[in-house]
Write a protein that holds these residues in place. Structure first.
Motif, PDB file in Angstrom:
ATOM      1  N   ASP A 117       0.847  -1.183   0.000  1.00 25.38           N
ATOM      2  CA  ASP A 117       0.000   0.000   0.000  1.00 25.38           C
ATOM      3  C   ASP A 117       0.892   1.246   0.000  1.00 25.38           C
ATOM      4  N   PRO A 118       0.861   2.060  -1.064  1.00 27.99           N
ATOM      5  CA  PRO A 118       1.725   3.254  -1.118  1.00 27.99           C
ATOM      6  C   PRO A 118       1.417   4.260  -0.026  1.00 27.99           C
ATOM      7  N   GLN A 119       0.238   4.180   0.571  1.00 29.66           N
ATOM      8  CA  GLN A 119      -0.066   5.083   1.677  1.00 29.66           C
ATOM      9  C   GLN A 119       0.701   4.673   2.934  1.00 29.66           C
ATOM     10  N   GLN A 120       0.809   3.365   3.159  1.00 32.06           N
ATOM     11  CA  GLN A 120       1.545   2.868   4.315  1.00 32.06           C
ATOM     12  C   GLN A 120       3.045   2.812   4.061  1.00 32.06           C
ATOM     13  N   LEU A 121       3.423   2.399   2.839  1.00 32.89           N
ATOM     14  CA  LEU A 121       4.842   2.222   2.505  1.00 32.89           C
ATOM     15  C   LEU A 121       5.143   2.962   1.209  1.00 32.89           C
ATOM     16  N   PRO A 122       5.329   4.271   1.278  1.00 36.45           N
ATOM     17  CA  PRO A 122       5.634   5.029   0.056  1.00 36.45           C
ATOM     18  C   PRO A 122       6.990   4.644  -0.514  1.00 36.45           C
TER      19      PRO A 122
END
Length: 523
Positions: A117-122
């Protein structure tokens, strides 16, 4: 391990909801058969608590929740790896097995991540994980091999989650890895910085330095042993051989003798053992001290006050297993450890009564081995990458010399700095040994000159050196002979660019050996 690691895309779900690669009805073998664990016609919910890859199968620890609500843990083997946290519905067709009747998520959580998830792990996030399993996938003719691994995350908001990764090279089971997020499906492998190794070395160095004592303490005690001392003939022969093998300063002026003394200093014992060079062990200082300890131990009196447990483990303590255990401390590294320093200060053991006793000789021999290992650990700690990316290798050691009736320790440190591979090279010749920067340090206390410290460095045939003498008269004497020394160095084919003598000790700055240069020799 280099390159990218990818998270394989989600495959179409099988009609029965079975995870691809694990067929419904697959049997899990119980490592310890349990009759009547699950009643006939009943099923139990199982959750994967741990996964370990064996030679021929995977070992899993399952937590079973029976229909009655009772929970129990069982160990099973499986032909396929199941991610941590996976929920299964199982039955028991036989006392030694469990059958997977249905494999699907029974909770809202997902056992193995299929994307990030790019929100959690950019992009740019550093992930650290432990490899649970690694298997080669079916290979298409002419295509490179692909290895699929299960990795448990150790940091970030997804800590304890399991990733399924595909990589061009196998990941060693049980190893720790670092990777930087590139996008939702791709991770870029990042080599560990080595700080964990540095921490392990620093911890062992502090431990050895608290045990160590100067070599001359043991050697002087051995010299003072009376000829009539009642000890085994084998032990007496070893002591005589050790003392007779000590070189003099004049002998160390011979390059061949000096080279032999460096190789036999004890700094290379482990390397020789790994290479099978056992023929060189009789002359090795560290091997000789270990042999001396083994010969002293049987002669200790039964009523000695020396701790027998400590005596029995002296050799084990003298050769600790400090091989890269700090990698298990991932995330616990704090400030950069301080180096052991050069030269090591003179240090004796407290007490000193009964100097001719076997018990005291044992303590001095163990402390002398710790002294040698302090030099070895200091070498490891001062090796690595410099601030500008060059590779720095350090060898620090100590050679006891015989000067008349005195035992004089000669401490030596060599450092070789090699240009980074990324550094542009002008010609093929510039890639050779002439581009390597060599540094040498010597420290000794020779009567009647007193404590002396020498620093020199060599680059492309250009030599520069600094000498420090603590006694004013010695500094004046050396300064008056610098012209002769410069001429002899020139006659040896070296171009001397700087040569000075100072009274006192070398400045002790706050920079680490990986960051300092004594003289800026870049021309």
């Amino acid at each position: 391990m280099k390159g990218d690691m990818t998270i394989p895309p989600v495959l179409p779900a099988a009609p029965t909801g079975v995870r691809p690669g694990v067929a419904g009805g697959e049997t899990l073998k119980l490592l310890q058969p349990l009759a009547g664990l699950i009643g006939p016609g009943q099923s139990a919910q199982a959750q994967v608590l741990s996964l370990k890859q064996g030679d021929a199968a995977f070992q899993l620890l399952l937590r079973l929740t029976l229909d009655s609500g009772r929970q129990t843990n069982v160990q099973v083997s499986s032909a396929q790896p199941l991610p941590l946290g996976t929920f299964l519905a199982v039955t028991q067709p036989a006392p030694g097995s469990l059958a997977i009747s249905l494999q699907q998520a029974l909770s809202s959580g997902v056992a193995s991540l299929t994307r990030l998830d790019p929100q959690q792990l950019p992009a740019g996030t550093l992930l650290q994980g432990k490899v649970l399993s690694s298997q080669v996938l079916a290979q298409t003719a002419g295509q490179p091999s692909v290895y699929r691994s299960l990795v448990t995350l150790l940091n970030s908001a997804l800590s304890a989650s399991t990733l399924t990764l595909d990589s061009p090279q196998p990941l060693r089971v049980g190893s720790l890895l670092s990777a930087r997020v590139q996008d939702a499906q791709t991770l870029n492998f990042v080599p560990l910085s080595g700080r964990q190794d540095q921490l392990a070395v620093a911890q062992q160095l502090a431990l050895q330095q608290s045990r160590q004592a100067s070599l001359e303490g043991l050697l002087n005690a051995l010299q003072r042993l009376p000829a009539s001392n009642s000890m085994p003939d084998e032990l007496r022969a070893s002591i005589d051989k050790l003392l007779a093998g000590l070189p003099t300063p004049a002998q160390l002026g011979n390059p061949a003798t000096l080279g032999t003394a460096l190789l036999n200093s004890g700094a290379f014992l482990e390397a020789r053992l790994l290479n099978g060079q056992t023929q060189a062990l009789p002359a090795d200082m560290k091997a000789t001290l270990l042999r001396l300890i083994a010969q002293i131990l049987p002669g200790l009196p039964a009523n000695t006050g020396f701790n027998p447990g400590m005596a029995a483990s002296t050799q084990a303590q003298a050769m600790p297993n400090f091989v890269r255990n700090a990698l298990g401390m991932l995330g616990q590294v704090s400030a950069k450890p301080q180096t052991g320093g050069f030269p090591l200060p003179q240090r004796g053991l407290p007490g000193g009564e009964g100097e001719d006793s076997l018990e005291n000789l044992l303590k001095l021999a163990a402390a002398a081995i710790s002294r040698l290992q302090s030099h070895q650990l200091s070498s490891l700690e001062q090796s690595g990458r410099t601030a500008d990316g060059n590779l720095l290798t350090t060898w620090q050691l100590e050679i006891p010399m015989r000067n008349a009736h005195d035992i004089v320790p000669l401490q030596i440190k060599f450092q070789r700095e090699e240009p980074s591979e990324r550094e542009p090279q002008d010609t093929a010749e510039s890639r050779g040994v002439k581009d390597q920067l060599w540094r040498v340090e010597l420290a000794f206390d020779l009567t009647p000159l007193g404590p002396l410290h020498v620093q020199a460095q060599l680059l492309r045939g250009n030599l520069s050196g600094q000498l420090w003498a603590q006694r004013a008269c010695t500094a004046e004497l050396i300064a008056s002979q610098l012209g002769v020394l410069r001429q002899r160095l020139n006659d040896a084919g070296l171009s001397v660019t700087d040569l000075d003598c100072h009274q006192g000790i070398p400045p002790q700055g706050g920079h680490t050996p990986l960051e300092q240069r004594w003289v800026d020799e870049t021309a």
